[in-house]
Design a protein around this motif. Structure first.
Motif, PDB file in Angstrom:
ATOM      1  N   GLY A 124       4.595   6.824 -17.351  1.00 19.94           N
ATOM      2  CA  GLY A 124       5.970   6.583 -17.755  1.00 19.94           C
ATOM      3  C   GLY A 124       6.497   5.265 -17.230  1.00 19.94           C
ATOM      4  N   ALA A 125       7.655   4.890 -17.707  1.00 18.00           N
ATOM      5  CA  ALA A 125       8.244   3.603 -17.318  1.00 18.00           C
ATOM      6  C   ALA A 125       8.648   3.573 -15.860  1.00 18.00           C
ATOM      7  CB  ALA A 125       9.461   3.318 -18.209  1.00 18.00           C
ATOM      8  N   HIS A 126       8.913   4.723 -15.277  1.00 19.33           N
ATOM      9  CA  HIS A 126       9.370   4.786 -13.883  1.00 19.33           C
ATOM     10  C   HIS A 126       8.259   5.210 -12.930  1.00 19.33           C
ATOM     11  CE1 HIS A 126      13.936   5.202 -14.945  1.00 19.33           C
ATOM     12  NE2 HIS A 126      13.375   4.110 -15.420  1.00 19.33           N
ATOM     13  N   ASP A 127       7.026   5.037 -13.346  1.00 19.09           N
ATOM     14  CA  ASP A 127       5.910   5.456 -12.503  1.00 19.09           C
ATOM     15  C   ASP A 127       5.530   4.381 -11.497  1.00 19.09           C
ATOM     16  OD1 ASP A 127       5.888   7.746 -13.938  1.00 19.09           O
ATOM     17  OD2 ASP A 127       3.901   7.478 -14.823  1.00 19.09           O
ATOM     18  N   LEU A 128       5.067   4.849 -10.351  1.00 21.06           N
ATOM     19  CA  LEU A 128       4.448   3.988  -9.352  1.00 21.06           C
ATOM     20  C   LEU A 128       3.020   4.460  -9.139  1.00 21.06           C
ATOM     21  CD1 LEU A 128       7.106   3.684  -6.472  1.00 21.06           C
ATOM     22  CD2 LEU A 128       6.549   1.962  -8.196  1.00 21.06           C
ATOM     23  N   VAL A 129       2.116   3.523  -8.928  1.00 23.49           N
ATOM     24  CA  VAL A 129       0.747   3.859  -8.554  1.00 23.49           C
ATOM     25  C   VAL A 129       0.576   3.521  -7.076  1.00 23.49           C
ATOM     26  CG1 VAL A 129      -1.697   3.375  -8.920  1.00 23.49           C
ATOM     27  CG2 VAL A 129      -0.131   3.472 -10.874  1.00 23.49           C
ATOM     28  N   VAL A 130       0.043   4.465  -6.329  1.00 20.81           N
ATOM     29  CA  VAL A 130      -0.148   4.249  -4.893  1.00 20.81           C
ATOM     30  C   VAL A 130      -1.599   4.547  -4.540  1.00 20.81           C
ATOM     31  CG1 VAL A 130       2.257   4.841  -4.363  1.00 20.81           C
ATOM     32  CG2 VAL A 130       0.506   6.613  -4.268  1.00 20.81           C
ATOM     33  N   VAL A 131      -2.084   3.875  -3.510  1.00 21.13           N
ATOM     34  CA  VAL A 131      -3.430   4.099  -3.008  1.00 21.13           C
ATOM     35  C   VAL A 131      -3.347   4.405  -1.530  1.00 21.13           C
ATOM     36  CG1 VAL A 131      -5.587   2.936  -2.383  1.00 21.13           C
ATOM     37  CG2 VAL A 131      -4.736   2.788  -4.708  1.00 21.13           C
ATOM     38  N   GLN A 132      -4.085   5.417  -1.107  1.00 22.57           N
ATOM     39  CA  GLN A 132      -4.147   5.840   0.285  1.00 22.57           C
ATOM     40  C   GLN A 132      -5.599   5.813   0.745  1.00 22.57           C
ATOM     41  OE1 GLN A 132      -3.134   6.920   3.176  1.00 22.57           O
ATOM     42  NE2 GLN A 132      -5.031   7.955   3.695  1.00 22.57           N
ATOM     43  N   HIS A 133      -5.849   5.187   1.931  1.00 26.23           N
ATOM     44  CA  HIS A 133      -7.237   5.081   2.377  1.00 26.23           C
ATOM     45  C   HIS A 133      -7.334   4.963   3.891  1.00 26.23           C
ATOM     46  CE1 HIS A 133     -11.442   4.591   2.141  1.00 26.23           C
ATOM     47  NE2 HIS A 133     -11.518   3.275   2.106  1.00 26.23           N
ATOM     48  N   ASN A 134      -8.134   5.845   4.479  1.00 23.28           N
ATOM     49  CA  ASN A 134      -8.577   5.656   5.854  1.00 23.28           C
ATOM     50  C   ASN A 134      -9.775   4.720   5.773  1.00 23.28           C
ATOM     51  OD1 ASN A 134     -10.098   5.892   8.273  1.00 23.28           O
ATOM     52  ND2 ASN A 134      -9.158   7.856   8.734  1.00 23.28           N
ATOM     53  N   LYS A 266      17.050   9.559  -0.516  1.00 21.12           N
ATOM     54  CA  LYS A 266      16.707  10.735  -1.312  1.00 21.12           C
ATOM     55  C   LYS A 266      15.217  10.816  -1.606  1.00 21.12           C
ATOM     56  CE  LYS A 266      17.590  12.897  -5.811  1.00 21.12           C
ATOM     57  NZ  LYS A 266      18.317  12.783  -7.102  1.00 21.12           N
ATOM     58  N   THR A 267      14.626   9.704  -2.043  1.00 18.27           N
ATOM     59  CA  THR A 267      13.230   9.706  -2.477  1.00 18.27           C
ATOM     60  C   THR A 267      12.319   9.281  -1.338  1.00 18.27           C
ATOM     61  OG1 THR A 267      13.928   9.143  -4.720  1.00 18.27           O
ATOM     62  CG2 THR A 267      11.602   8.842  -4.187  1.00 18.27           C
ATOM     63  N   VAL A 268      11.292  10.087  -1.102  1.00 18.85           N
ATOM     64  CA  VAL A 268      10.347   9.824  -0.007  1.00 18.85           C
ATOM     65  C   VAL A 268       8.925   9.906  -0.561  1.00 18.85           C
ATOM     66  CG1 VAL A 268       9.452  10.657   2.207  1.00 18.85           C
ATOM     67  CG2 VAL A 268      11.909  10.769   1.728  1.00 18.85           C
ATOM     68  N   ILE A 269       8.089   8.976  -0.121  1.00 14.95           N
ATOM     69  CA  ILE A 269       6.659   9.032  -0.409  1.00 14.95           C
ATOM     70  C   ILE A 269       5.918   9.076   0.925  1.00 14.95           C
ATOM     71  CG2 ILE A 269       4.665   7.836  -1.391  1.00 14.95           C
ATOM     72  CD1 ILE A 269       6.498   6.557  -3.420  1.00 14.95           C
ATOM     73  N   LEU A 270       5.054  10.044   1.071  1.00 10.00           N
ATOM     74  CA  LEU A 270       4.216  10.165   2.267  1.00 10.00           C
ATOM     75  C   LEU A 270       2.772   9.894   1.874  1.00 10.00           C
ATOM     76  CD1 LEU A 270       3.491  10.987   5.194  1.00 10.00           C
ATOM     77  CD2 LEU A 270       3.499  13.369   4.413  1.00 10.00           C
ATOM     78  N   LEU A 271       2.168   8.926   2.571  1.00 11.22           N
ATOM     79  CA  LEU A 271       0.773   8.563   2.342  1.00 11.22           C
ATOM     80  C   LEU A 271       0.056   8.669   3.671  1.00 11.22           C
ATOM     81  CD1 LEU A 271       1.907   5.324   0.602  1.00 11.22           C
ATOM     82  CD2 LEU A 271       0.715   7.084  -0.662  1.00 11.22           C
ATOM     83  N   GLY A 272      -1.082   9.350   3.692  1.00 13.84           N
ATOM     84  CA  GLY A 272      -1.761   9.416   4.973  1.00 13.84           C
ATOM     85  C   GLY A 272      -3.015  10.243   5.003  1.00 13.84           C
ATOM     86  N   ASP A 273      -3.780   9.978   6.042  1.00 11.22           N
ATOM     87  CA  ASP A 273      -4.901  10.848   6.401  1.00 11.22           C
ATOM     88  C   ASP A 273      -4.310  11.927   7.289  1.00 11.22           C
ATOM     89  OD1 ASP A 273      -7.088  12.135   7.402  1.00 11.22           O
ATOM     90  OD2 ASP A 273      -7.966  10.388   8.384  1.00 11.22           O
ATOM     91  N   HIS A 333     -14.387   7.889   4.448  1.00 12.66           N
ATOM     92  CA  HIS A 333     -13.456   8.542   3.535  1.00 12.66           C
ATOM     93  C   HIS A 333     -13.530   7.848   2.184  1.00 12.66           C
ATOM     94  CE1 HIS A 333     -10.660  10.675   6.526  1.00 12.66           C
ATOM     95  NE2 HIS A 333     -11.544  10.021   7.287  1.00 12.66           N
ATOM     96  N   LEU A 334     -13.223   8.559   1.116  1.00 13.14           N
ATOM     97  CA  LEU A 334     -13.007   7.934  -0.178  1.00 13.14           C
ATOM     98  C   LEU A 334     -11.528   7.596  -0.321  1.00 13.14           C
ATOM     99  CD1 LEU A 334     -15.081  10.201  -2.616  1.00 13.14           C
ATOM    100  CD2 LEU A 334     -15.735   7.987  -1.657  1.00 13.14           C
ATOM    101  N   PRO A 335     -11.208   6.465  -0.942  1.00 13.16           N
ATOM    102  CA  PRO A 335      -9.792   6.189  -1.230  1.00 13.16           C
ATOM    103  C   PRO A 335      -9.278   7.158  -2.299  1.00 13.16           C
ATOM    104  CG  PRO A 335     -11.202   4.239  -1.572  1.00 13.16           C
ATOM    105  CD  PRO A 335     -12.110   5.415  -1.447  1.00 13.16           C
ATOM    106  N   VAL A 336      -7.997   7.448  -2.247  1.00 10.80           N
ATOM    107  CA  VAL A 336      -7.376   8.239  -3.314  1.00 10.80           C
ATOM    108  C   VAL A 336      -6.239   7.436  -3.937  1.00 10.80           C
ATOM    109  CG1 VAL A 336      -8.000  10.454  -2.290  1.00 10.80           C
ATOM    110  CG2 VAL A 336      -5.792   9.436  -1.732  1.00 10.80           C
ATOM    111  N   ALA A 337      -6.095   7.563  -5.227  1.00  9.91           N
ATOM    112  CA  ALA A 337      -5.016   6.903  -5.964  1.00  9.91           C
ATOM    113  C   ALA A 337      -4.201   7.972  -6.661  1.00  9.91           C
ATOM    114  CB  ALA A 337      -5.579   5.907  -6.981  1.00  9.91           C
TER     115      ALA A 337
END
Length: 343
Positions: A124-134, A266-273, A333-337
């Motif tokens: 969608g137009a309001h999407d974000l793509v994030v990558v998390q990696h140890n 209001k909006t929170v994103i948590l990325l982590g191992d 670890h494998l990265p996750v998107a």
């Protein structure tokens, strides 16, 4: 035959036949063969019911000894393999009883994990793509790792186990596409969008006495509004003769959960191992407050043979539509998107 003397005469009396002799030979053999077959069918049915119980009532498995409940929950999706094996044995036995019983674990597994197999929604137009990696403190190819993460074209890249000697390599490799960054201890966040109010986050358990900084919080100024981004690396879980040792991990998860609960944005994103799966009750301080991925398994650890996803992307007031793994890097670890839908 038994001979008996009676008033000087001899008479013959037929002795009573043993119970087995009362059956025809064929019927007795059929009965003898049938009992083990019936026992095996009942055993298959019992295993099916037990598997269904573990799936549906995994929260009831106690954690008082060796964190048994958390151990089960860490690998809960793999009970699907038990269901497949039981199905094969059931078809081989042609057991109607076991087949009916097998419907229970099939229904339970489908309810818990079936949705993860469905295709994700269109971007969608309001999407974000994030990558998390140890990235691993023993990674011998930080430049290749950085390029591999950037190839996914994410808006945010979160790293853990980022050691100081490798930091300049990541900075040089990511600088062109990701001009904004914050590094706090061994965790870091690179962004395409401006970052402000970046600071370390105290999630250190009391039992750890040495220097230890594995959390951060920053505000990401996206085209769709401000987002509080958290990056965390919770303590490792150890497996020994006495079971799972996760007290430090659980304590750190509690501290992180409190910090997110107090977050004013209001909006929170948590990325982590997070060293735990989303089903592990040890992460309940987070999973009870956050949205987890709706699609995808993305088993990320260990990289050589991934068994569980302990690298997580969670949100508040946003949706994690789909999560997937990226190709292996120099890490264990494998990265996750993940694709996140805002608003």
């Amino acid at each position: 035959m038994v001979e008996r003397a009676d008033s000087g005469a001899t008479s013959t009396v037929k002795a009573a036949a043993p119970p087995r002799a009362q059956c025809r030979t064929g019927r007795w053999e059929e009965y003898a063969r049938g009992r083990p077959a019936l026992t095996r069918d009942r055993a298959l049915a019992a295993l099916a019911v037990l598997t269904a119980g573990l799936l549906a009532l995994h929260r009831a498995v106690p954690n008082s000894w060796g964190r048994l409940g958390s151990s089960l929950e860490s690998f809960l999706p793999w009970l699907g393999l038990v269901v497949v094996v039981l199905l094969g044995l059931t078809l081989l036995r042609r057991s109607a009883t076991a087949l009916v019983a097998l419907l229970l674990p099939v229904a339970a597994w489908t309810y818990l994990f079936g949705g993860l197999l469905l295709p994700g929604a269109e971007p969608g137009a309001h999407d974000l793509v994030v990558v998390q990696h140890n990235v691993s403190d023993e990674n011998s190819d930080p430049a290749g790792t950085a390029r591999a993460l950037a190839d996914a074209s994410p808006d945010l890249i979160a790293l853990e186990e980022l050691v100081r000697p490798a930091l300049p390599v990541y900075e040089r490799t990511l600088a062109l596409d990701y001009p904004y960054r914050t590094v706090q201890g061994t965790v870091a966040l690179w962004s395409k969008h401006p970052l402000t109010d970046a600071r370390p986050l105290n999630i250190k358990p009391q039992g750890i006495t040495e220097a230890w900084n594995r959390g951060l919080r920053a505000v990401v100024h996206t085209p769709h509004g401000e987002i509080a981004a958290y990056v965390a690396h919770l303590p490792s879980v150890r497996v020994g003769a006495s079971g799972l040792a996760s007290s430090w991990r659980d304590e750190s998860a509690e501290l992180l959960g409190r910090a997110i609960a107090a977050e004013k944005l209001k909006t929170v994103i948590l990325l982590g191992d997070l060293n735990g799966t989303v089903d592990d009750r040890g992460l309940a301080p987070l999973t009870s407050r956050m949205n987890v991925a709706e699609r995808g398994f993305a088993f990320s650890f260990p990289a050589a043979f991934p068994l569980a996803r302990i690298d997580q992307v969670m949100t508040r007031s946003a949706t994690v539509g789909h999560i997937r793994t990226l190709p292996a890097t120099g890490s264990d670890h494998l990265p996750v998107a993940a694709r996140i839908t805002l608003g």
